[in-house]
Enzyme design. Structure first.
Site, PDB file in Angstrom:
ATOM      1  N   ARG A  49      54.539  52.773  69.610  1.00  0.00           N
ATOM      2  CA  ARG A  49      55.049  51.427  69.939  1.00  0.00           C
ATOM      3  C   ARG A  49      54.732  51.128  71.399  1.00  0.00           C
ATOM      4  O   ARG A  49      54.330  50.020  71.753  1.00  0.00           O
ATOM      5  CB  ARG A  49      56.554  51.327  69.662  1.00  0.00           C
ATOM      6  CG  ARG A  49      57.163  50.023  70.111  1.00  0.00           C
ATOM      7  CD  ARG A  49      58.468  49.614  69.430  1.00  0.00           C
ATOM      8  NE  ARG A  49      59.340  50.672  69.016  1.00  0.00           N
ATOM      9  CZ  ARG A  49      60.150  51.388  69.807  1.00  0.00           C
ATOM     10  NH1 ARG A  49      60.192  51.146  71.106  1.00  0.00           N
ATOM     11  NH2 ARG A  49      60.912  52.348  69.321  1.00  0.00           N
ATOM     12  N   TYR A 101      49.560  23.958  66.747  1.00  0.00           N
ATOM     13  CA  TYR A 101      49.657  24.543  65.402  1.00  0.00           C
ATOM     14  C   TYR A 101      51.107  24.445  64.891  1.00  0.00           C
ATOM     15  O   TYR A 101      52.058  24.710  65.631  1.00  0.00           O
ATOM     16  CB  TYR A 101      49.190  26.003  65.494  1.00  0.00           C
ATOM     17  CG  TYR A 101      49.519  26.851  64.305  1.00  0.00           C
ATOM     18  CD1 TYR A 101      49.076  26.490  63.026  1.00  0.00           C
ATOM     19  CD2 TYR A 101      50.279  28.014  64.432  1.00  0.00           C
ATOM     20  CE1 TYR A 101      49.383  27.283  61.927  1.00  0.00           C
ATOM     21  CE2 TYR A 101      50.575  28.806  63.339  1.00  0.00           C
ATOM     22  CZ  TYR A 101      50.136  28.430  62.088  1.00  0.00           C
ATOM     23  OH  TYR A 101      50.449  29.200  61.003  1.00  0.00           O
ATOM     24  N   ASP A 173      46.490  28.619  74.394  1.00  0.00           N
ATOM     25  CA  ASP A 173      46.125  29.143  73.079  1.00  0.00           C
ATOM     26  C   ASP A 173      44.640  28.857  72.900  1.00  0.00           C
ATOM     27  O   ASP A 173      44.223  27.716  72.704  1.00  0.00           O
ATOM     28  CB  ASP A 173      46.969  28.452  71.992  1.00  0.00           C
ATOM     29  CG  ASP A 173      46.710  29.031  70.600  1.00  0.00           C
ATOM     30  OD1 ASP A 173      45.618  29.588  70.385  1.00  0.00           O
ATOM     31  OD2 ASP A 173      47.595  28.902  69.741  1.00  0.00           O
ATOM     32  N   LYS A 198      41.660  34.993  63.676  1.00  0.00           N
ATOM     33  CA  LYS A 198      40.618  33.970  63.494  1.00  0.00           C
ATOM     34  C   LYS A 198      39.245  34.489  63.967  1.00  0.00           C
ATOM     35  O   LYS A 198      38.775  35.464  63.444  1.00  0.00           O
ATOM     36  CB  LYS A 198      41.040  32.685  64.213  1.00  0.00           C
ATOM     37  CG  LYS A 198      42.522  32.322  64.044  1.00  0.00           C
ATOM     38  CD  LYS A 198      42.940  32.117  62.602  1.00  0.00           C
ATOM     39  CE  LYS A 198      44.426  31.718  62.551  1.00  0.00           C
ATOM     40  NZ  LYS A 198      44.969  31.700  61.221  1.00  0.00           N
TER      41      LYS A 198
HETATM   42  C1  LIG Z   1      45.843  27.630  67.074  1.00  0.00           C
HETATM   43  C2  LIG Z   1      46.674  28.691  66.399  1.00  0.00           C
HETATM   44  N1  LIG Z   1      47.519  29.429  67.121  1.00  0.00           N
HETATM   45  C3  LIG Z   1      48.271  30.389  66.556  1.00  0.00           C
HETATM   46  C4  LIG Z   1      48.223  30.642  65.206  1.00  0.00           C
HETATM   47  C5  LIG Z   1      49.100  31.693  64.597  1.00  0.00           C
HETATM   48  O1  LIG Z   1      48.366  32.848  64.336  1.00  0.00           O
HETATM   49  P1  LIG Z   1      48.733  33.911  63.192  1.00  0.00           P
HETATM   50  O2  LIG Z   1      48.527  33.237  61.880  1.00  0.00           O
HETATM   51  O3  LIG Z   1      47.807  35.042  63.470  1.00  0.00           O
HETATM   52  O4  LIG Z   1      50.165  34.290  63.394  1.00  0.00           O
HETATM   53  C6  LIG Z   1      47.354  29.902  64.406  1.00  0.00           C
HETATM   54  C7  LIG Z   1      47.283  30.154  62.953  1.00  0.00           C
HETATM   55  O5  LIG Z   1      46.644  29.426  62.210  1.00  0.00           O
HETATM   56  C8  LIG Z   1      46.551  28.895  65.023  1.00  0.00           C
HETATM   57  O6  LIG Z   1      45.694  28.137  64.316  1.00  0.00           O
END
Ligand SMILES: Cc1ncc(COP(=O)(O)O)c(C=O)c1O
Length: 382
Positions: A49, A101, A173, A198
């Site tokens: 961890r 998101y 992000d 992604k």
């Molecule tokens: C721009 C963006 N940030 C964060 C996330 C969240 O990521 P995760 O699905 O890996 O938790 C997503 C998920 O689609 C996303 O498109």
């Protein structure tokens, strides 16, 4: 690591031979605990961890790709954002881009709302609105650029200057662009966040998230949150992201080429409106995209008018899969209102422009002519 160029970094940063065996690939250290060398002494690891050798290598690679001083890998993109929230205090004020998101909004509106941390949604593309919203208690401005799925942009350098003048930090992000197409830290941001699920993983076979910091305090705090809260990425998932990273620059080139071709094709189609792709001159922030990004990527959205029309399109595509998520080698098409942004109220979706007819594409690395032919036949069904 010497000052290598990007494609070299992608293959080698954090990915040097295993000192014990010479294995060219980073071994997957499936060990929860590590033998200690004495009382209070160890060989660098004591419990997974707190730290794991495979995770360390991924974190080294991510820090190098984003030009950060540290990186920390979490169980998903949402776990990474939650780790960022865990560094905030009661009475802190946070400014967040207004059409991030949907999962980020779910976390803020349904979980963090109970923590005495005030999250204020602001159109961070509007610098005057950011200036107006910032307060003495503002600790963080969390920006998503381009946003999911409306593809609106925020000027990272300008927002960072506003934040820093008032003692706040900026987190970006960078999921939609990947480290290849946008470098938020070089533009002045303090922290980069990724859903490694992604483009970084790139093969749709594992969830993950990361926070990349630019200051010793970031490293210290994210380390503490990993160890204390435990939302860490497993060694096997770390290995998958490391493997994906080796081809990231190559894949992004293919995504970019296909993204541009698909957007240009869609821009000639009469059945859709509000085509949003920052690489098109018709995009309201095209100039900012040219200045701030190293490419336009392969994410775009458009409106087919009604949910029924979007449904017919999604039922007709053959190569594009009707699935949420993005950034994998395969092309995906999704209905944002019922998937990625289902957590929002209908009123909020309307306000943000996430209409019932909105379709988002993640263009993969297949042959672009096959992709365009698929879209052409699916649009005929609308
Ligand atoms: C721009 C963006 N940030 C964060 C996330 C969240 O990521 P995760 O699905 O890996 O938790 C997503 C998920 O689609 C996303 O498109």
């Amino acid at each position: 690591m010497p000052d290598y160029r990007y494609s070299t970094l992608a293959v080698h940063a954090g990915q040097y031979p295993d000192p014990l065996t010479g294995a060219v690939n980073v071994p997957v250290y499936l060990s929860s605990t590590f033998e200690l060398t004495g009382v209070g002494t160890d060989k660098g690891w004591d419990y997974s961890r707190a730290g794991n050798p495979t995770r360390d290598r991924l974190e080294e690679a991510l820090a190098a790709l984003e030009g950060g001083t540290s990186a920390h890998a979490f169980a998903s993109g949402m776990a990474a954002i939650y780790a960022l929230v865990a560094t905030l205090h009661a009475d802190d004020h946070v400014i967040c881009s207004h059409n991030v998101y949907g999962g980020t909004q779910r976390l803020f509106n349904q979980v963090v709302c109970h923590y005495d941390i005030e999250i204020e949604y602001v159109d961070t593309g509007d610098l005057a609105a950011v200036e107006k919203a910032i307060r003495p208690t503002t600790r963080l401005i969390h920006v998503e650029t381009p946003t999911n799925p409306i593809m609106s942009l925020t000027d990272i350098a300008a927002v960072s200057a506003i934040a820093h003048a008032r003692g706040a930090e900026v987190s970006v992000d960078n999921t939609f662009m990947s480290p290849v197409l946008q470098s938020p830290l070089a533009l002045g941001a303090d922290i980069v966040m990724h859903s490694t699920t992604k483009f970084l993983n790139g093969h749709s076979d594992g969830l993950g998230g990361a926070l990349i910091g630019s200051k010793p305090e970031n490293k210290e705090l994210f380390n503490l949150v990993q160890k204390a809260a435990g939302g860490i990425l497993s060694p096997f998932e770390c290995f998958l992201v490391l493997r994906g990273i080796k081809t990231l620059p190559l894949r992004m080139k293919a995504h970019e080429e296909n993204g541009r071709a698909v957007a240009e094709f869609l821009s000639t189609q009469k059945k859709l409106t509000r085509l949003a792709y920052p690489g098109l001159k018709s995009h309201a922030q095209h100039e900012l995209a040219v200045r701030q990004q190293k490419g336009f990527g392969s994410m775009m959205s458009f409106d087919l008018g009604t949910q029924a029309a979007a449904g017919r399109f999604l039922g007709a595509v053959k190569l594009f899969l009707n699935a949420e998520s993005l950034g994998g080698v395969e092309s995906l098409a999704s209905h944002s209102a019922s998937t990625t942004h289902a957590a929002l109220s209908e009123e909020d979706r309307q306000r943000l422009g996430i209409t019932e007819g909105l379709v988002r594409l993640s263009v993969g690395i297949e042959d672009k002519d096959d992709l365009i032919a698929d879209l052409e036949q699916a649009l005929k069904a609308v």
